[in-house]
Design a protein around this motif. Sequence first.
Motif, PDB file in Angstrom:
ATOM      1  N   PHE A  70       0.869  -0.939  -0.153  1.00  0.00           N
ATOM      2  CA  PHE A  70       0.163   0.010   0.001  1.00  0.00           C
ATOM      3  C   PHE A  70       0.943   1.268   0.164  1.00  0.00           C
ATOM      4  O   PHE A  70       0.479   2.203  -0.602  1.00  0.00           O
ATOM      5  CB  PHE A  70      -0.980   0.057   1.072  1.00  0.00           C
ATOM      6  CG  PHE A  70      -2.057  -1.009   1.141  1.00  0.00           C
ATOM      7  CD1 PHE A  70      -2.454  -1.635   0.016  1.00  0.00           C
ATOM      8  CD2 PHE A  70      -2.454  -1.568   2.350  1.00  0.00           C
ATOM      9  CE1 PHE A  70      -3.390  -2.620   0.037  1.00  0.00           C
ATOM     10  CE2 PHE A  70      -3.231  -2.866   2.152  1.00  0.00           C
ATOM     11  CZ  PHE A  70      -3.730  -3.277   1.178  1.00  0.00           C
ATOM     12  N   SER A  71       1.978   1.048   0.571  1.00  0.00           N
ATOM     13  CA  SER A  71       2.944   2.510   0.596  1.00  0.00           C
ATOM     14  C   SER A  71       3.435   2.478  -0.715  1.00  0.00           C
ATOM     15  O   SER A  71       3.585   3.779  -1.167  1.00  0.00           O
ATOM     16  CB  SER A  71       3.955   2.105   1.689  1.00  0.00           C
ATOM     17  OG  SER A  71       5.015   1.227   1.238  1.00  0.00           O
ATOM     18  N   LEU A  72       3.486   1.566  -1.329  1.00  0.00           N
ATOM     19  CA  LEU A  72       4.216   1.915  -3.085  1.00  0.00           C
ATOM     20  C   LEU A  72       3.176   2.159  -3.843  1.00  0.00           C
ATOM     21  O   LEU A  72       3.541   2.857  -4.687  1.00  0.00           O
ATOM     22  CB  LEU A  72       4.807   0.109  -3.344  1.00  0.00           C
ATOM     23  CG  LEU A  72       6.238  -0.119  -2.550  1.00  0.00           C
ATOM     24  CD1 LEU A  72       6.573  -1.661  -3.444  1.00  0.00           C
ATOM     25  CD2 LEU A  72       7.238   0.856  -2.916  1.00  0.00           C
ATOM     26  N   CYS A  73       2.133   1.968  -3.586  1.00  0.00           N
ATOM     27  CA  CYS A  73       0.865   2.330  -4.374  1.00  0.00           C
ATOM     28  C   CYS A  73       0.767   3.906  -4.323  1.00  0.00           C
ATOM     29  O   CYS A  73       0.405   4.297  -5.326  1.00  0.00           O
ATOM     30  CB  CYS A  73      -0.466   1.756  -3.805  1.00  0.00           C
ATOM     31  SG  CYS A  73      -0.616  -0.179  -4.020  1.00  0.00           S
ATOM     32  N   GLN A  74       0.930   4.489  -2.944  1.00  0.00           N
ATOM     33  CA  GLN A  74       1.190   5.797  -2.883  1.00  0.00           C
ATOM     34  C   GLN A  74       2.150   6.439  -3.816  1.00  0.00           C
ATOM     35  O   GLN A  74       1.971   7.670  -4.387  1.00  0.00           O
ATOM     36  CB  GLN A  74       1.424   6.191  -1.603  1.00  0.00           C
ATOM     37  CG  GLN A  74       0.533   5.737  -0.571  1.00  0.00           C
ATOM     38  CD  GLN A  74      -0.931   5.861  -0.932  1.00  0.00           C
ATOM     39  OE1 GLN A  74      -1.127   7.058  -1.161  1.00  0.00           O
ATOM     40  NE2 GLN A  74      -1.758   5.067  -0.612  1.00  0.00           N
ATOM     41  N   GLU A  75       3.197   5.913  -4.142  1.00  0.00           N
ATOM     42  CA  GLU A  75       4.715   6.402  -4.731  1.00  0.00           C
ATOM     43  C   GLU A  75       4.291   6.050  -6.339  1.00  0.00           C
ATOM     44  O   GLU A  75       4.887   6.782  -7.328  1.00  0.00           O
ATOM     45  CB  GLU A  75       5.716   5.711  -4.124  1.00  0.00           C
ATOM     46  CG  GLU A  75       5.684   6.265  -2.869  1.00  0.00           C
ATOM     47  CD  GLU A  75       7.055   5.326  -2.062  1.00  0.00           C
ATOM     48  OE1 GLU A  75       7.754   4.844  -2.882  1.00  0.00           O
ATOM     49  OE2 GLU A  75       7.172   5.334  -1.112  1.00  0.00           O
ATOM     50  N   GLU A  76       3.768   4.905  -6.829  1.00  0.00           N
ATOM     51  CA  GLU A  76       3.834   4.367  -7.852  1.00  0.00           C
ATOM     52  C   GLU A  76       2.595   4.239  -8.645  1.00  0.00           C
ATOM     53  O   GLU A  76       1.814   3.553  -8.272  1.00  0.00           O
ATOM     54  CB  GLU A  76       4.626   2.890  -8.209  1.00  0.00           C
ATOM     55  CG  GLU A  76       5.067   2.285  -9.358  1.00  0.00           C
ATOM     56  CD  GLU A  76       6.017   3.300 -10.040  1.00  0.00           C
ATOM     57  OE1 GLU A  76       5.659   3.896 -11.094  1.00  0.00           O
ATOM     58  OE2 GLU A  76       7.212   3.575  -9.628  1.00  0.00           O
ATOM     59  N   GLU A  77       2.459   5.141  -9.650  1.00  0.00           N
ATOM     60  CA  GLU A  77       1.233   4.904 -10.528  1.00  0.00           C
ATOM     61  C   GLU A  77       1.121   3.878 -11.522  1.00  0.00           C
ATOM     62  O   GLU A  77       0.085   3.075 -11.677  1.00  0.00           O
ATOM     63  CB  GLU A  77       0.919   6.247 -11.632  1.00  0.00           C
ATOM     64  CG  GLU A  77      -0.374   6.441 -11.979  1.00  0.00           C
ATOM     65  CD  GLU A  77      -1.423   6.564 -10.806  1.00  0.00           C
ATOM     66  OE1 GLU A  77      -2.578   6.137 -11.028  1.00  0.00           O
ATOM     67  OE2 GLU A  77      -1.189   7.135  -9.859  1.00  0.00           O
ATOM     68  N   VAL A 106       1.415   0.095 -12.489  1.00  0.00           N
ATOM     69  CA  VAL A 106       1.187  -1.164 -11.908  1.00  0.00           C
ATOM     70  C   VAL A 106       2.403  -2.165 -12.033  1.00  0.00           C
ATOM     71  O   VAL A 106       2.794  -2.918 -11.308  1.00  0.00           O
ATOM     72  CB  VAL A 106      -0.313  -1.817 -12.123  1.00  0.00           C
ATOM     73  CG1 VAL A 106      -1.301  -1.234 -11.372  1.00  0.00           C
ATOM     74  CG2 VAL A 106      -0.215  -2.251 -13.353  1.00  0.00           C
ATOM     75  N   ILE A 107       2.733  -1.933 -13.282  1.00  0.00           N
ATOM     76  CA  ILE A 107       3.932  -2.853 -13.726  1.00  0.00           C
ATOM     77  C   ILE A 107       5.289  -2.602 -12.738  1.00  0.00           C
ATOM     78  O   ILE A 107       5.797  -3.651 -12.299  1.00  0.00           O
ATOM     79  CB  ILE A 107       4.273  -2.843 -15.084  1.00  0.00           C
ATOM     80  CG1 ILE A 107       3.224  -3.446 -15.905  1.00  0.00           C
ATOM     81  CG2 ILE A 107       5.566  -3.804 -15.469  1.00  0.00           C
ATOM     82  CD1 ILE A 107       3.321  -3.331 -17.594  1.00  0.00           C
ATOM     83  N   ASP A 108       5.620  -1.102 -12.755  1.00  0.00           N
ATOM     84  CA  ASP A 108       6.646  -0.870 -11.804  1.00  0.00           C
ATOM     85  C   ASP A 108       6.244  -1.322 -10.498  1.00  0.00           C
ATOM     86  O   ASP A 108       7.287  -1.495  -9.754  1.00  0.00           O
ATOM     87  CB  ASP A 108       6.865   0.736 -12.018  1.00  0.00           C
ATOM     88  CG  ASP A 108       7.274   1.173 -13.517  1.00  0.00           C
ATOM     89  OD1 ASP A 108       7.772   0.058 -14.099  1.00  0.00           O
ATOM     90  OD2 ASP A 108       7.169   2.163 -14.017  1.00  0.00           O
ATOM     91  N   LEU A 109       4.958  -0.846 -10.050  1.00  0.00           N
ATOM     92  CA  LEU A 109       4.761  -1.144  -8.585  1.00  0.00           C
ATOM     93  C   LEU A 109       5.089  -2.671  -8.371  1.00  0.00           C
ATOM     94  O   LEU A 109       5.596  -2.939  -6.994  1.00  0.00           O
ATOM     95  CB  LEU A 109       3.201  -0.805  -8.428  1.00  0.00           C
ATOM     96  CG  LEU A 109       2.640  -1.435  -7.273  1.00  0.00           C
ATOM     97  CD1 LEU A 109       3.173  -0.720  -5.845  1.00  0.00           C
ATOM     98  CD2 LEU A 109       0.923  -1.264  -7.338  1.00  0.00           C
ATOM     99  N   VAL A 110       4.550  -3.648  -9.036  1.00  0.00           N
ATOM    100  CA  VAL A 110       4.826  -5.209  -8.795  1.00  0.00           C
ATOM    101  C   VAL A 110       6.441  -5.184  -8.893  1.00  0.00           C
ATOM    102  O   VAL A 110       7.039  -6.063  -7.919  1.00  0.00           O
ATOM    103  CB  VAL A 110       4.082  -6.011  -9.622  1.00  0.00           C
ATOM    104  CG1 VAL A 110       4.447  -7.300  -9.507  1.00  0.00           C
ATOM    105  CG2 VAL A 110       2.602  -5.929  -9.432  1.00  0.00           C
ATOM    106  N   GLU A 111       7.109  -4.584  -9.858  1.00  0.00           N
ATOM    107  CA  GLU A 111       8.750  -4.853  -9.927  1.00  0.00           C
ATOM    108  C   GLU A 111       9.389  -4.362  -8.791  1.00  0.00           C
ATOM    109  O   GLU A 111      10.174  -5.083  -8.261  1.00  0.00           O
ATOM    110  CB  GLU A 111       9.095  -4.014 -11.342  1.00  0.00           C
ATOM    111  CG  GLU A 111       9.168  -4.875 -12.374  1.00  0.00           C
ATOM    112  CD  GLU A 111       9.372  -4.309 -13.789  1.00  0.00           C
ATOM    113  OE1 GLU A 111       9.825  -3.242 -13.659  1.00  0.00           O
ATOM    114  OE2 GLU A 111       9.247  -4.719 -14.991  1.00  0.00           O
TER     115      GLU A 111
END
Length: 185
Positions: free
Chosen positions: A152-159, A161-166
């Motif tokens: 959830f903290s990464l979801c705040q920073e990364e729009e 989703v591919i970069d988020l999961v990586e």
Amino acid sequence: MSSEKYIYCLEGVPDVDQPHPTAILPALENLAFQYGITNIYKNCDTLEGLEESLSLLLYEDRNFKDYGILYLVFEGDGNQIIVDGYYYTLEEIAEFFEGKLTGKIIHFANLMRLDLDEEGAQYFLDVTGAKAISGYSKQVPILSTVLDTFYFSLCQEEENVIDLVETLYEKQYALCTTMGFLLYY
């Protein structure tokens, strides 16, 4: 950095009128204190309570557009959550939210094993309009709050989703693989 995405957490409990220990509330408090992420917690013990909570969110909460993540904490398996002894399928959840989750991430805690194929995931995303659906494919003896909080903290920073999961896998590879973290978009 993208705008903050509030989290709406809905947890299934045996009886809303009885106090019950939950690991979710401390995890949500940690999100607020450590990461400054606004979140709302609600619990339910019946199908009617689930539908009422979701309806209040969708139709009466003026801040619904600010909720980027719907965090569902329900026991279940095989893409079904259990509420008051009733099995509620992902297809039923998708139909309830038909067209109302545009741009949102739906995340299931690991109390329910997510077992989607590409077609099932695409159906859920198409019907709801959600940006992504995520959860865990493996049964493990710990609750997913540690990884959920970081996610959830990464979801705040990364729009993206591919970069988020990586990034999630780079930073928490052991937990992600052990728990079988999945994200469909």
